[in-house]
Design a protein around this motif. Sequence first.
Motif, short mmCIF file in Angstrom:
data_model
loop_
_atom_site.label_atom_id
_atom_site.label_comp_id
_atom_site.label_asym_id
_atom_site.label_seq_id
_atom_site.Cartn_x
_atom_site.Cartn_y
_atom_site.Cartn_z
N ARG A 45 3.70 -4.66 4.30
CA ARG A 45 3.16 -3.35 4.97
C ARG A 45 3.28 -3.63 6.41
O ARG A 45 2.54 -4.43 6.83
CB ARG A 45 2.15 -2.88 4.47
CG ARG A 45 1.57 -1.57 5.09
CD ARG A 45 0.63 -0.99 4.00
NE ARG A 45 0.25 0.69 4.41
CZ ARG A 45 -0.94 0.82 5.18
NH1 ARG A 45 -1.57 -0.23 5.63
NH2 ARG A 45 -1.17 2.01 5.47
N ARG A 46 4.22 -2.90 7.30
CA ARG A 46 4.14 -3.13 8.59
C ARG A 46 4.30 -4.45 8.88
O ARG A 46 3.34 -5.03 9.94
CB ARG A 46 2.80 -2.59 9.29
CG ARG A 46 2.62 -1.02 9.12
CD ARG A 46 1.46 -0.53 9.55
NE ARG A 46 1.22 0.89 9.26
CZ ARG A 46 0.07 1.70 9.61
NH1 ARG A 46 -0.76 1.09 9.87
NH2 ARG A 46 0.17 3.13 9.18
N GLU A 47 5.18 -5.08 8.44
CA GLU A 47 5.59 -6.76 8.53
C GLU A 47 4.43 -7.52 8.51
O GLU A 47 4.44 -8.63 8.88
CB GLU A 47 6.00 -6.91 10.04
CG GLU A 47 7.14 -5.95 10.60
CD GLU A 47 7.62 -6.09 12.00
OE1 GLU A 47 6.92 -6.87 12.80
OE2 GLU A 47 8.62 -5.69 12.54
#
Length: 243
Positions: free
Chosen positions: A178-180
Motif C-alpha cells: 500500500r503506497r509503496e
Amino acid sequence: MHRLGLAARSTLMTGAATGAEEIVVHGTVAVCDPMGGLYLPETQMLIVSDLHLEKGAAFARRGMMLPPYDTIATLNILSAIIDRYDPKVVVSLGDNFHDRKGSEHLSTELRLMIMAMARGRDWIWINGNHDPDGTVDLPGTCTDELLYGGLVFRHEPSLISGKGEIAGHLHPSATVRRREKSVRRACFASDGNRLVMPAFGVLAGGLDLRHQAMHGLFNRETLVAHLLGRDRIYSVRYGSLIG
C-alpha cells in the motif's frame, strides 16, 4: 501494536460499524468488524477468538515480565464491540485464557467486567489448546465444539471438512503493498465455505496465510483475506497478497 492502539481508542468506537465488511460463509451472512469480531445478524451472534487473556500474568509465572495491561486492553475492545452490536449470543473460540490458571487467578475487577458484558445474553466459551479445562467462576457455558444456526464453531480448524466451519487457533494475518509500503495485518480468512478468525487478544501474534499450517484449509481460488484496518476492513484476494 495495532491492537494496542485500538484498545486506547475503543471507547470512541461504539457507533455503527461503517467500515465493516459483509460476507457470506456457507450460506450465512456474516459481518467482519475492524475491531476483530464476527457478527451474524440472523442469529444475533458475536464471535471472537483467541483472547489470550492474562498472557502477561502467564509469562510472569515463568519469570518473563511483560506489561500487565493486556487483559484490560483486550476486554476494553471486547466491551466496545459488544456495545456496537448488542448480541444475544457471544461465542469465544478458544484460547480464551493464555494458560490453564488464567481464569482462576483473574482479579475481581476483571471478573466483574466480564460478568457485566455477559449479563442478559448467552455466553459460550469454546475450549482451546491453551485452556482445555474451561473457565473458573465466570458466566457462560464451556464446550469443545458448538453447532448453531447451520454452522460449526471450534477452536482448531478441521482438515476433514471445512463446510460451515468458524474456527480460530491459527491467528491468520496477511501482507499487502500500500503506497509503496508493505503492510501486515491480522485478518479474517475465508473461501466462502469456512472462516478462520483473527486473534482478538492485543498481545497475540499472527501467522501468514501463506504459512504451511494454512495449507489444505482453503480453496485458494476463492480465498479472501479481510484485513483489520484502523477503521475499516480491507478485503484482498489471496493471489494479490505478498509475502
